[in-house]
Design a protein around this motif. Structure first.
Motif, PDB file in Angstrom:
ATOM      1  N   LEU A 692       6.488  37.486 -18.246  1.00 30.39           N
ATOM      2  CA  LEU A 692       6.499  37.508 -19.688  1.00 30.39           C
ATOM      3  C   LEU A 692       7.156  36.271 -20.276  1.00 30.39           C
ATOM      4  CD1 LEU A 692       7.876  41.078 -20.167  1.00 30.39           C
ATOM      5  CD2 LEU A 692       5.845  40.161 -21.394  1.00 30.39           C
ATOM      6  N   GLU A 693       7.819  35.681 -19.623  1.00 26.27           N
ATOM      7  CA  GLU A 693       8.454  34.386 -20.183  1.00 26.27           C
ATOM      8  C   GLU A 693       7.469  33.264 -20.066  1.00 26.27           C
ATOM      9  OE1 GLU A 693      12.560  31.501 -19.670  1.00 26.27           O
ATOM     10  OE2 GLU A 693      12.238  33.033 -18.127  1.00 26.27           O
ATOM     11  N   THR A 694       6.740  33.080 -18.969  1.00 26.51           N
ATOM     12  CA  THR A 694       5.638  32.187 -18.958  1.00 26.51           C
ATOM     13  C   THR A 694       4.765  32.382 -19.917  1.00 26.51           C
ATOM     14  OG1 THR A 694       5.999  32.187 -16.690  1.00 26.51           O
ATOM     15  CG2 THR A 694       4.010  31.379 -17.301  1.00 26.51           C
ATOM     16  N   LEU A 695       4.196  33.799 -20.039  1.00 26.44           N
ATOM     17  CA  LEU A 695       3.183  33.891 -21.204  1.00 26.44           C
ATOM     18  C   LEU A 695       3.589  33.430 -22.433  1.00 26.44           C
ATOM     19  CD1 LEU A 695       0.611  35.435 -22.246  1.00 26.44           C
ATOM     20  CD2 LEU A 695       1.818  37.533 -22.224  1.00 26.44           C
ATOM     21  N   ALA A 696       5.062  33.739 -22.803  1.00 24.56           N
ATOM     22  CA  ALA A 696       5.447  33.496 -24.250  1.00 24.56           C
ATOM     23  C   ALA A 696       5.352  32.000 -24.417  1.00 24.56           C
ATOM     24  CB  ALA A 696       7.010  33.799 -24.274  1.00 24.56           C
ATOM     25  N   ALA A 697       5.938  31.137 -23.484  1.00 27.69           N
ATOM     26  CA  ALA A 697       5.801  29.577 -23.409  1.00 27.69           C
ATOM     27  C   ALA A 697       4.206  29.363 -23.704  1.00 27.69           C
ATOM     28  CB  ALA A 697       6.259  29.131 -22.230  1.00 27.69           C
ATOM     29  N   MET A 698       3.226  29.999 -22.934  1.00 27.89           N
ATOM     30  CA  MET A 698       1.791  29.555 -23.257  1.00 27.89           C
ATOM     31  C   MET A 698       1.632  29.917 -24.545  1.00 27.89           C
ATOM     32  SD  MET A 698      -0.233  30.404 -20.036  1.00 27.89           S
ATOM     33  CE  MET A 698       0.263  29.637 -18.315  1.00 27.89           C
ATOM     34  N   LEU A 699       1.853  31.024 -25.113  1.00 26.14           N
ATOM     35  CA  LEU A 699       1.320  31.603 -26.638  1.00 26.14           C
ATOM     36  C   LEU A 699       2.071  30.721 -27.609  1.00 26.14           C
ATOM     37  CD1 LEU A 699       2.326  35.353 -26.163  1.00 26.14           C
ATOM     38  CD2 LEU A 699      -0.112  34.222 -26.614  1.00 26.14           C
ATOM     39  N   ALA A 700       3.570  30.153 -27.247  1.00 24.73           N
ATOM     40  CA  ALA A 700       3.751  29.023 -28.249  1.00 24.73           C
ATOM     41  C   ALA A 700       3.196  27.836 -28.238  1.00 24.73           C
ATOM     42  CB  ALA A 700       5.582  29.019 -27.921  1.00 24.73           C
ATOM     43  N   GLU A 701       2.612  27.458 -27.039  1.00 22.26           N
ATOM     44  CA  GLU A 701       1.786  26.294 -27.009  1.00 22.26           C
ATOM     45  C   GLU A 701       0.624  26.379 -28.065  1.00 22.26           C
ATOM     46  OE1 GLU A 701       1.226  25.511 -22.997  1.00 22.26           O
ATOM     47  OE2 GLU A 701       3.323  24.801 -22.569  1.00 22.26           O
ATOM     48  N   GLU A 702      -0.029  27.476 -27.816  1.00 25.45           N
ATOM     49  CA  GLU A 702      -1.129  28.011 -28.516  1.00 25.45           C
ATOM     50  C   GLU A 702      -0.704  28.183 -30.142  1.00 25.45           C
ATOM     51  OE1 GLU A 702      -4.702  28.344 -27.090  1.00 25.45           O
ATOM     52  OE2 GLU A 702      -3.587  26.804 -26.251  1.00 25.45           O
ATOM     53  N   GLU A 703       0.314  27.872 -30.387  1.00 32.91           N
ATOM     54  CA  GLU A 703       0.923  28.151 -31.801  1.00 32.91           C
ATOM     55  C   GLU A 703       0.652  29.563 -32.269  1.00 32.91           C
ATOM     56  OE1 GLU A 703      -0.865  25.391 -34.508  1.00 32.91           O
ATOM     57  OE2 GLU A 703       0.190  23.793 -33.629  1.00 32.91           O
TER      58      GLU A 703
END
Length: 739
Positions: A692-703
């Protein structure tokens, strides 16, 4: 006078009752002279209904006033008087408000306060009665029913005392119980009287003493639940919270010249378990001995074997209060009660109670029901029971006094054997293939699925761990080793449980005592796992894997050699020694494959992919994980379905991580989302939180800010659930960070 006016108006009792709003029974009592001083509002209502002239109205009102005065002066004094309320009453604010609202606002006729010995039921009832006095102008009466006495107050005697207190002349009191009860209810119907019935023994004793409706109310206390009483509102008391317990003890000590340290007072309150009687005794001891301070008494009470003896002040003894309830029990529940003190954990179920008590499950249910009814045990909606800490000490004392040492040892041995057998069987449910057709399954434990086994191991953790310790202390090495070894696969499901180091250490020591180096290597590998994952101490992991390798090699246990290489690979990866880690994991995979252990082989393949990822070989790592997924999805591979179900979501998450590192974030997000859903299904909270933490970081990078915050918030929740406060705080802050 009233009869004459009614006849003149040509009205029956029923017609006058309907016209005035005064009950026919009350009218009859007035006309027969049984009620000579009716209330002013009653008389004026009758005068209005009868249409009396001013002179007749005045005469009727004056006669009623004179009757009330005679009733006041003729009423016996000092009967059933309410005891005084203690000045330092503390806590119970919600309960007090609830009682006052129900009885004061005429929402209920009867309130029942229940709870075990020493919880302050009488103190609360008396406090509530004093608070309610203004609402009951005709009086507040108190009667002790002596419910815990060998001879509780008889119903006819109780009714006689209450009738006299209500002003009934001796010659007017009926001889039979039914007549007394009927008269008692009729008197309470129109009188605003509160009856406090303290320490009720049973439904049969208290039922005839309850008002039948109308103005009179009753407040009842009992150690028993009195489940058979109908139409009553119930308040079950529990222990005081530590803050209120400390406040009560501080209030008792407020006039002492000696200064008491606040931490010592709090420690004393905690050792009293929030029990108001115990707090009162501790406070009274200090008040009566100015030379003592709270720290002195706390030091004396630290020894559990002496704690009950210290909770004694004059005629107040906590053990005596518990003893009154204990004496109410028949032989069978007494036996179960005292033997339950042997249970090592804080709670237990009926199955364990049956083993300890030496009875059937039906006998255990009956005994437990009786113990709960008397407040000697506390139950919960989950079907588990527990002692109050001081009641457990009392049960232990009764056990030592009433059971020979040899019998106590036998009970403990039976309980230990049962708990170890249950835990071992439950743990085996998570081994690859256990429970499949052709595989030996459980027969006598009653556990029929991994879900049941998982639940049993978690809720009984304190009990089977206590049995493991006891088994080790008395040399039951074979049973201890079997139990510890059975937890291998289950420990992956409950990774952050605090006791795995102790469990596997006891198992390793048992294997050493039995002179079995191969099985000792098994447990040392488990200890290596503890330090690799839950404890995150790779250096210690390497020490355990070195020992495990040496013992496994000596014992010819190639599977344990491979497992040691696998754990060593994980430790080396964390230490940044990636080439050594890749070599170690590669060698482990080769041995597992050669041995035909496809499940362990899959674990090593996954670990090898992680080493490649950390070494920067992202494409090779992705290929490794895709090969692993293909192997897991191949029905002919030999992988155990339950093991594949655990490894698959982790491998899928790693695929997502590698795709992200290779720049394909859209596909990475898809794979991670799918993996997280699978992890939740098979209950893998630790990898779920990390994904979930990894996913959250990727979603942030995708704005995709909103989705990212939601994923961080969910990660924080899961981290919190597994006890990783630092990671939970980190994700919570990221979830709430400013855009």
């Amino acid at each position: 006078m009233l009869r004459r006016h009614r006849h003149a108006a040509r009205l029956t009792l029923e017609k006058l009752a309907e016209a005035s709003g005064v009950s026919a029974r009350t009218l009859s009592d007035m006309e027969r002279g049984r009620s000579k001083g009716p209330q002013h509002r009653t008389v004026t209502a009758l005068a209005d209904a009868l249409g009396l002239t001013d002179a007749d109205r005045k005469q009727l009102v004056e006669l009623a006033r004179e009757g009330r005065l005679r009733d006041h002066w003729d009423r016996p004094t000092g009967l059933c008087e309410l005891p005084r309320s203690v000045d330092d009453f503390t806590g119970r604010a919600a309960g007090l408000a609830w009682i006052s609202e129900l009885l004061g606002a005429e929402n209920a006729s009867v309130v029942l306060i229940t709870g075990s010995a020493g919880l302050g039921k009488t103190t609360l009832a008396v406090r509530a009665a004093h608070t309610l006095r203004p609402d009951f102008p005709k009086g507040v009466l108190f009667l002790d029913l002596f419910g815990m006495s060998p001879q509780p107050l008889a119903v006819d005697d109780a009714l006689g005392m209450l009738l006299r207190a209500l002003g009934t002349a001796e010659q007017q009191i009926p001889r039979d119980v039914a007549g007394r009860a009927s008269l008692y209810r009729s008197l309470l119907r129109d009188r605003h009287v509160l009856i406090v019935l303290d320490n009720a023994a049973s439904e049969e004793q208290v039922r005839p003493l309850l008002p039948g409706g109308g103005a009179g109310k009753a407040l009842v206390t009992s150690r028993r639940l009195l489940a058979g009483l109908e139409g009553v509102r119930r308040l079950g008391l529990g222990s005081l919270p530590l803050l209120e317990a400390t406040e009560l003890l501080t209030g008792i000590l407020k006039d002492r010249s000696t200064s008491d340290d606040g931490s010592a007072v709090s420690q004393l309150a905690q050792m009293c378990g929030g029990l108001p009687l115990a707090l009162r005794i501790a406070g009274n001891r200090l008040v009566s001995r100015p030379g003592w301070n709270a720290a002195d008494l706390a030091a004396r009470m630290t020894n559990e074997e002496r704690r009950l003896d210290q909770l004694s002040a004059g005629d107040l003894k906590i053990a005596s209060a518990f003893g009154l309830s204990y004496e109410q029990l028949a032989d069978a529940p007494r036996r179960v009660f005292r033997r339950l003190a042997l249970v090592p954990g804080r709670n237990f179920d009926a199955a364990l109670a049956a083993v300890v008590g030496g009875t059937s499950i039906e006998g255990a249910w009956d005994a437990l029901d009786e113990l709960v009814d008397l407040g000697l045990l506390q139950d919960s909606t989950s079907g588990r029971y527990r002692f109050h800490d001081l009641v457990r000490l009392f049960a232990r004392d009764r056990l030592q006094q009433e059971e020979p040492a040899a019998d106590r040892d036998a009970f403990t041995e039976a309980m230990t054997s049962w708990l170890l057998r249950m835990a071992t069987t439950a743990g085996r449910w998570f081994e690859p293939g256990y429970g499949d057709p052709g595989h030996a399954g459980p027969d006598t434990t009653g556990l029929s699925s991994p879900e049941e086994a998982d639940h049993w191991l978690r809720v009984n953790a304190d009990n089977w761990l206590g049995a493991l310790r006891h088994g080790a202390s008395i040399g039951r090495y074979a049973a201890v080793l079997d139990c510890a070894e059975s937890m291998d696969w289950f420990s992956d499901r409950w990774m952050h449980a605090p006791h795995w180091y102790e469990v596997f250490t006891l198992g390793a020591e048992a294997a050493a005592a039995l002179g079995d180096p191969a099985r000792q290597a098994v447990l040392l590998n488990m200890l290596a796992w503890v330090h690799l994952l839950p404890r995150d101490d790779p250096e210690t992991t390497l020490r355990y894997t070195a020992q495990a390798t040496e013992l496994a090699t000596r014992g010819g246990a190639t599977a344990q050699v491979a497992l040691a290489l696998h754990h060593a690979g994980g430790a080396l990866r964390r230490l940044g020694r990636l080439d050594e880690a890749i070599a170690s994991e590669t060698r482990a995979a080769e041995i597992h494959k050669k041995n035909g252990d496809i499940d362990r082989y899959c674990h090593s393949l996954g670990a090898l992919g992680t080493c490649l990822r950390d070494a920067g070989h992202h494409a090779r790592a992705l290929e490794q994980y895709l090969d692993l997924l293909a192997l897991l999805d191949d029905d002919r591979s030999g992988a155990t379905p339950s093991v594949a179900a655990v490894i698959r979501p982790i491998a899928l998450a790693r695929v997502g991580e590698c795709l992200g590192l290779l720049g394909d974030r859209a596909e990475a997000i898809t794979k991670l989302t799918e993996a997280i859903s699978l992890m939740e299904q098979v209950q893998l909270p630790v990898p779920q939180a990390r994904s979930l933490e990894t996913l959250a970081a990727m979603l942030a990078e995708e704005e995709r800010t909103g989705e990212s915050r939601h994923a961080y918030a969910r990660a924080a929740e899961v981290y919190q659930a597994v006890g990783d406060a630092e990671a939970s705080t980190r994700c919570h802050e990221l979830a709430n960070a400013a855009p």
